[in-house]
Design an enzyme around this catalytic site. Sequence first.
Site, PDB file in Angstrom:
ATOM      1  N   ARG A   1      28.514 -18.210  30.252  1.00 16.84           N
ATOM      2  CA  ARG A   1      27.708 -19.176  29.510  1.00 16.84           C
ATOM      3  C   ARG A   1      27.880 -20.563  30.101  1.00 16.84           C
ATOM      4  O   ARG A   1      28.902 -20.880  30.708  1.00 16.84           O
ATOM      5  CB  ARG A   1      28.107 -19.205  28.028  1.00 16.84           C
ATOM      6  CG  ARG A   1      27.847 -17.894  27.313  1.00 16.84           C
ATOM      7  CD  ARG A   1      28.131 -17.990  25.826  1.00 16.84           C
ATOM      8  NE  ARG A   1      28.012 -16.685  25.181  1.00 16.84           N
ATOM      9  CZ  ARG A   1      28.240 -16.472  23.898  1.00 16.84           C
ATOM     10  NH1 ARG A   1      28.586 -17.464  23.108  1.00 16.84           N
ATOM     11  NH2 ARG A   1      28.115 -15.254  23.389  1.00 16.84           N
TER      12      ARG A   1
ATOM     13  N   SER B   1      24.054 -16.487  22.641  1.00 15.44           N
ATOM     14  CA  SER B   1      24.293 -16.231  21.224  1.00 15.44           C
ATOM     15  C   SER B   1      23.816 -17.415  20.383  1.00 15.44           C
ATOM     16  O   SER B   1      22.690 -17.858  20.532  1.00 15.44           O
ATOM     17  CB  SER B   1      25.773 -15.911  20.996  1.00 15.44           C
ATOM     18  OG  SER B   1      26.000 -15.482  19.675  1.00 15.44           O
TER      19      SER B   1
END
Length: 554
Positions: free
Chosen positions: A48, A154
């Site tokens: 990420r 997410s």
Amino acid sequence: MSIHSTAGRLPDEHSLTNLPRLVSRYYSERPDPSDPAQQVAFGTSGHRGSSLKSSFNEWHILAVTQAICDYRRGQGIDGPLFIGMDTHALSEPAFVSALEVLAANRIETRIDAGCSETRGEPGYTPTPAISKAILDYNKGRSSGLADGIVITPSHNPPADGGFKYNATNGGPADTGVTKWIQERANELLVAGLNGVQRIDYASALKAPTTQRHDFIEQYVGDLEQVLDLQAIRGSGLKFAVDPLGGAGVHYWTRITELYDLPLEVLSTRIDPTFRFMRVDWDGKIRMDCSSPHAMAGLIENKDRFDVSFACDTDHDRHGIVARSVGLLNPNHYLAVAIEYLFTHRPQWAAQAAIGKTLVSSSMIDRVAKGIGREVVEVPVGFKWFVDGLIEGRFGFGGEESAGASFLRKDGSAWSTDKDGIILGLLAAEITAVTGKDPGERYQALTERFGAPVYQRIDAPADREQKARLSKLSASQVTASELAGQPITAILTEAPGNGAAIGGLKVVTDNGWFAARPSGTEDVYKIYAESFEGDAHLKRIQDEAKALVDSVLAG
């Protein structure tokens, strides 16, 4: 943890992510492979970062995808690869980059078929739909196995991107696999992408190895195998869902229509700035469906519905709002879900256990003892539940961050990644079947087992500080008591599987704390719980924070 003055409010227009700049930087920036902050780094759930920080851009995705192709060849994985993306602004550019590499490597790749809402373009795919597709394909096979890629950060802020590899077991790849992929990807960055195979996107879409797949039909069509939708349909109650502009936005209408559910879909809006979200505790937009600040809008409307719920951007997490109490603490709902499922799923194996992360509430242990089920406590990360769910050893696996999944009614695996969709619908089933919403069900549990007070504190920590925190050892705890009670355990490994927890947990009979660095953001987390009230919890937190501060100070 100080609460920002704007928490729970709609964001200021001037604070929204500049999407043209974000996407431009994805293509224009080149990572410095000598800078740890710009390398590929797989945390608890994939790589990420943000293009604005040179930590998530085209080169990262090209390198990671090629590394996955190389890993597949080395392991003899030659079935199809299922790939899906969420609605973050960086997800579609990453999807394009990944498909260019997959097609060039002649990997059979199954992408979303698209729908009327996307005008036939590849649409958005929830994480659990990818997991289920992998499991469905691999069922009964011993060769030609499928795996997958999920493009999502997410619930992270709009400027972030994420890229995750799901193995042939349908779940997040384990640390050995992600370590190999991470190291190979960084080698390719150092080599200036020499070794990366790639064709243009138009050719990749037309390649014979690229196939359209109807993820929506495959997922939605099987929901009756995991939930009692008939009970919801005939309940006479009123339910609602807010997709929060995430990957399941086109799934909920199909679910409602196919099963004729009394479920109102509150919004089908997609906007990568996420300007419709209430800002989180720190003033940032974050699609965290377990946060009372991010969920303020749904909470304000709680009295309109018997139960309402939301999912984060890739729909692997759930947030449950009950008329009786408002937003449930994730731990409270996990306990309710576990107690209900293990007493309403007669076809599950009598020995099926409960999987929980070691930072989840001890209420789960007390509930499990009450229903005669074993608890298996593992480190943070859903990957630790995968094998247990596949083999039916776990009927349920859940983590305190509002991520969970459970078996089909017949005791076979449904998904081996977190599934916010079924956990939301389960809240409706519980209410329909028992006549009490999850908040009322939790109150009944506290009357039997006591009422714990639980809180997680997040605080800023840079990469170096997080590394120090992850190496906490039992020897650094010299006290024999925690908040006035004898310490019964000091853990650096999870009791359920002996794996390192990347931090520390200190336990007494009526309270505990755990400290660990975040795997996705530049913060550290202190989890604490007490069965003796707020004052006792505060003592636990103060002593935990003093320990962490001493470690971070070096």
